[in-house]
Design a protein around this motif. Structure first.
Motif, PDB file in Angstrom:
ATOM      1  N   HIS A  21      -4.770  -6.013   8.034  1.00 37.15           N
ATOM      2  CA  HIS A  21      -4.595  -6.452   9.262  1.00 37.15           C
ATOM      3  C   HIS A  21      -3.691  -5.404  10.172  1.00 37.15           C
ATOM      4  O   HIS A  21      -3.899  -5.241  11.451  1.00 37.15           O
ATOM      5  CB  HIS A  21      -3.789  -7.806   9.419  1.00 37.15           C
ATOM      6  CG  HIS A  21      -2.310  -7.823   8.931  1.00 37.15           C
ATOM      7  ND1 HIS A  21      -1.375  -7.413   9.649  1.00 37.15           N
ATOM      8  CD2 HIS A  21      -1.715  -7.943   7.533  1.00 37.15           C
ATOM      9  CE1 HIS A  21      -0.331  -7.159   8.848  1.00 37.15           C
ATOM     10  NE2 HIS A  21      -0.366  -7.681   7.729  1.00 37.15           N
ATOM     11  N   ASP A  24      -6.216  -2.587  10.933  1.00 42.12           N
ATOM     12  CA  ASP A  24      -6.977  -3.097  12.001  1.00 42.12           C
ATOM     13  C   ASP A  24      -6.180  -2.801  13.437  1.00 42.12           C
ATOM     14  O   ASP A  24      -6.719  -2.124  14.417  1.00 42.12           O
ATOM     15  CB  ASP A  24      -7.374  -4.584  11.976  1.00 42.12           C
ATOM     16  CG  ASP A  24      -8.180  -4.958  11.053  1.00 42.12           C
ATOM     17  OD1 ASP A  24      -8.905  -3.788  10.297  1.00 42.12           O
ATOM     18  OD2 ASP A  24      -8.381  -6.121  10.662  1.00 42.12           O
ATOM     19  N   LEU A  25      -4.718  -2.993  13.426  1.00 39.23           N
ATOM     20  CA  LEU A  25      -3.969  -2.908  14.543  1.00 39.23           C
ATOM     21  C   LEU A  25      -3.981  -1.451  15.023  1.00 39.23           C
ATOM     22  O   LEU A  25      -3.894  -1.061  16.181  1.00 39.23           O
ATOM     23  CB  LEU A  25      -2.625  -3.527  14.464  1.00 39.23           C
ATOM     24  CG  LEU A  25      -2.570  -5.064  14.350  1.00 39.23           C
ATOM     25  CD1 LEU A  25      -1.215  -5.524  13.922  1.00 39.23           C
ATOM     26  CD2 LEU A  25      -3.019  -5.797  15.881  1.00 39.23           C
ATOM     27  N   ASP A  28      -7.324  -0.083  15.943  1.00 41.91           N
ATOM     28  CA  ASP A  28      -7.798  -0.486  17.453  1.00 41.91           C
ATOM     29  C   ASP A  28      -6.807   0.338  18.538  1.00 41.91           C
ATOM     30  O   ASP A  28      -7.352   0.856  19.505  1.00 41.91           O
ATOM     31  CB  ASP A  28      -7.568  -1.987  17.647  1.00 41.91           C
ATOM     32  CG  ASP A  28      -8.167  -2.340  18.774  1.00 41.91           C
ATOM     33  OD1 ASP A  28      -9.741  -2.289  18.647  1.00 41.91           O
ATOM     34  OD2 ASP A  28      -7.672  -3.063  19.494  1.00 41.91           O
ATOM     35  N   LEU A  29      -5.516   0.365  18.111  1.00 44.92           N
ATOM     36  CA  LEU A  29      -4.508   1.137  19.120  1.00 44.92           C
ATOM     37  C   LEU A  29      -5.020   2.650  19.177  1.00 44.92           C
ATOM     38  O   LEU A  29      -5.028   2.967  20.460  1.00 44.92           O
ATOM     39  CB  LEU A  29      -3.229   1.381  18.423  1.00 44.92           C
ATOM     40  CG  LEU A  29      -2.154   2.024  19.260  1.00 44.92           C
ATOM     41  CD1 LEU A  29      -1.872   1.180  20.688  1.00 44.92           C
ATOM     42  CD2 LEU A  29      -0.871   1.827  18.612  1.00 44.92           C
ATOM     43  N   LEU A  72      -0.876  -4.643  21.741  1.00 47.25           N
ATOM     44  CA  LEU A  72      -0.880  -4.045  20.329  1.00 47.25           C
ATOM     45  C   LEU A  72       0.285  -3.374  19.761  1.00 47.25           C
ATOM     46  O   LEU A  72       0.739  -3.745  18.763  1.00 47.25           O
ATOM     47  CB  LEU A  72      -2.102  -2.999  20.373  1.00 47.25           C
ATOM     48  CG  LEU A  72      -3.496  -3.596  20.105  1.00 47.25           C
ATOM     49  CD1 LEU A  72      -4.470  -2.480  20.517  1.00 47.25           C
ATOM     50  CD2 LEU A  72      -3.734  -4.012  18.787  1.00 47.25           C
ATOM     51  N   LYS A  73       1.113  -2.668  20.630  1.00 47.92           N
ATOM     52  CA  LYS A  73       2.271  -1.982  20.211  1.00 47.92           C
ATOM     53  C   LYS A  73       3.170  -3.131  20.111  1.00 47.92           C
ATOM     54  O   LYS A  73       3.932  -3.046  18.838  1.00 47.92           O
ATOM     55  CB  LYS A  73       2.893  -1.269  21.413  1.00 47.92           C
ATOM     56  CG  LYS A  73       1.788   0.323  21.457  1.00 47.92           C
ATOM     57  CD  LYS A  73       2.274   1.079  22.378  1.00 47.92           C
ATOM     58  CE  LYS A  73       3.118   0.852  23.516  1.00 47.92           C
ATOM     59  NZ  LYS A  73       3.559   1.969  24.438  1.00 47.92           N
ATOM     60  N   LEU A  75       2.543  -6.140  18.608  1.00 47.45           N
ATOM     61  CA  LEU A  75       1.977  -6.670  17.599  1.00 47.45           C
ATOM     62  C   LEU A  75       2.501  -5.840  16.340  1.00 47.45           C
ATOM     63  O   LEU A  75       2.805  -6.387  15.371  1.00 47.45           O
ATOM     64  CB  LEU A  75       0.640  -7.002  17.482  1.00 47.45           C
ATOM     65  CG  LEU A  75       0.164  -8.354  18.276  1.00 47.45           C
ATOM     66  CD1 LEU A  75      -1.415  -8.255  18.585  1.00 47.45           C
ATOM     67  CD2 LEU A  75       0.806  -9.628  17.624  1.00 47.45           C
ATOM     68  N   ILE A  76       2.290  -4.421  16.437  1.00 47.39           N
ATOM     69  CA  ILE A  76       2.827  -3.683  15.503  1.00 47.39           C
ATOM     70  C   ILE A  76       4.169  -3.546  15.145  1.00 47.39           C
ATOM     71  O   ILE A  76       4.744  -3.504  14.112  1.00 47.39           O
ATOM     72  CB  ILE A  76       1.915  -2.183  15.675  1.00 47.39           C
ATOM     73  CG1 ILE A  76       0.647  -2.071  15.675  1.00 47.39           C
ATOM     74  CG2 ILE A  76       2.759  -1.207  14.879  1.00 47.39           C
ATOM     75  CD1 ILE A  76       0.056  -0.770  16.292  1.00 47.39           C
ATOM     76  N   CYS A  79       4.851  -6.663  13.063  1.00 41.81           N
ATOM     77  CA  CYS A  79       4.567  -6.362  11.877  1.00 41.81           C
ATOM     78  C   CYS A  79       5.447  -5.620  11.157  1.00 41.81           C
ATOM     79  O   CYS A  79       5.784  -6.068   9.737  1.00 41.81           O
ATOM     80  CB  CYS A  79       3.363  -5.633  11.527  1.00 41.81           C
ATOM     81  SG  CYS A  79       1.780  -6.787  11.933  1.00 41.81           S
TER      82      CYS A  79
END
Length: 85
Positions: A21, A24-25, A28-29, A72-73, A75-76, A79
């Motif tokens: 996961h 993937d992030l 995609d970023l 996305l940033k 979400l990263i 994480c």
């Protein structure tokens, strides 16, 4: 009996630098950052020779992509903070 190609590929994908996961992030970023960078050229091209609505179209995509990148940033960051990166 396995052939040489099967043996050579037997262990592909066993070593991971990140959980799937997180990879993937990050992947995609990277893809979206490349697209964002290219939108400036698309906008410039549309100004020179594009159809009437093309410049606005590319500007809208660029704006949306910037929002996607920000998400996305975030979400990263989540994480990293929760240790799932």
């Amino acid at each position: 009996m396995a052939n040489a190609n099967d043996q050579a590929e037997q262990h592909i994908g066993q070593t991971k630098g990140l959980p799937n996961h997180a990879h993937d992030l990050v992947h995609d970023l990277s893809t979206r950052l490349d697209a964002l960078w290219r939108y400036d050229q698309c906008i410039a091209n549309a100004e020179k020779a594009g159809p009437k609505d093309a410049k606005q179209f590319w500007q809208e995509l660029k704006t949306q992509e910037a929002k996607n990148i920000d998400r996305l940033k975030d979400l990263i960051r989540q994480c990293v903070k929760d240790g799932s990166f």
